[in-house]
Design an enzyme around this catalytic site. Structure first.
Site: not given
Ligand code: PBG
Length: 328
Positions: A198, A252
């Protein structure tokens, strides 16, 4: 034989039937995971300005959405709570309240639509008062203290009905800790889909509006989410999560990271997923609203690109719409 020496690749593209016959990749509703935003209350929905067409739903309406998704052949939902302000705190205790919004949503959907898989996002930003995915002390996001809270959060989620725990925080060691916690609690069949690679990305902006963490967040998440300049580091993260017990891994954001998806799919023998995140949804939705893109064509082309790169499946806010189009 002319100057082409008999090589005429256009032969295989001359009509729809032969294109269908030689198509290498498919997309079906069974490849899609639909993220849902949950809010407190009954029979209410609220718009998210930066995600036109996506709404937060109260639990009763989320149950209806789950029914609609199951009817279209979508195998699983990913749930995200918009925790009420008065339940957020620096220590994020609400994350392990067995009666929190997330757990109530999991239980309600599980009992009403048992055939759909439920993936629970596990991270503290949805419960903390500062929008970080971890506990913060003196401006530092703590690792091990955060992992302890995450394990407790995963346990209440799994007991409430989550089939899959999806840690989205990028703390070190959280997959192993959650696995041990689940096993010790008799939850050996609960799966883990880790947000393994991520990246610290601007494409999460609209999501942070949807779960109410964005206006709280000061600074960024670069001390735990990956640097988007890096590729080998992503593979090390994925390897660690697999060793710790992840059943499935995720990359992601999605579209700008398909090289990583491909690397992971080639290097590891387990299902890899990608998340077409909120900012990616917004790019297509706003471009279509402005007349720059055909919305449905852009959805189908991007979903196919994820599959072509090696994804077993895609988390996408377009899931229901795409499944309806695929089933039409
Ligand atoms: C939180 C989380 C995030 C997303 C999924 N879980 C945001 C972040 O890490 O700030 C992003 C999902 C999206 O942008 O559609 N831990």
């Amino acid at each position: 034989m002319g100057f082409l020496e008999g090589r005429r690749p256009r032969r295989l593209r001359q009509s729809a039937w032969v294109r269908a016959l030689v198509r290498e990749t498919t997309v079906s509703p069974a490849d899609l995971i639909w993220p849902l935003f949950i809010e407190d209350g009954t029979n209410a929905r609220s718009a998210i300005a930066t995600l036109p067409g996506v709404e937060r739903l109260t639990i009763d309406l989320a149950v209806e959405a789950a029914r609609a998704a199951a009817a279209e052949g979508i195998p699983a939902l990913a749930l995200f709570p918009n925790t009420p302000d008065d339940k957020r705190s620096e220590t994020a205790e609400e994350a392990y309240n067995p009666d929190n919004l997330m757990c109530r949503a999991l239980a309600a959907i599980k009992s009403a639509v048992p055939e759909i898989g439920l993936i629970a996002d596990t991270a503290l930003d949805e419960y903390s008062s500062d929008g970080q995915d971890g506990l913060v002390r003196d401006g530092v996001v703590l690792n091990d203290e955060t992992v302890e809270v995450m394990v407790r959060s995963a346990l209440v989620q799994a007991r409430a009905g989550a089939d899959v725990i999806a840690p989205s925080d990028m703390m070190d060691g959280r997959v192993g800790a959650i696995r041990r916690g689940l096993d010790a609690d008799g939850l050996a069949t609960t799966m883990i889909m880790s947000y393994a690679a991520k990246y610290a990305s601007c494409f999460y902006g609209p999501f942070r509006e949807a779960v109410g963490s964005g206006r709280r967040l000061r600074g960024d998440k670069r001390t735990y989410q990956l640097d988007f300049a890096n590729r080998a580091e992503a593979l090390r993260e994925v390897e660690a999560d697999i060793e710790e017990g992840a059943d499935m891994v995720m990359v992601k954001p999605g579209l700008a990271y398909l090289d990583i998806v491909r690397d992971v799919a080639e290097a590891f023998e387990l299902p890899v997923f990608a998340y077409q995140v909120s900012g990616e949804y917004a790019m297509i939705a706003f471009a279509a609203e402005g007349g720059a893109l055909d919305r449905q064509a852009a959805i189908m082309e991007t979903l196919m690109a994820f599959r072509r790169a090696g994804c077993a499946g895609i988390l996408t806010y377009f899931a229901l719409e795409a499944a309806q189009a695929l089933n039409a």
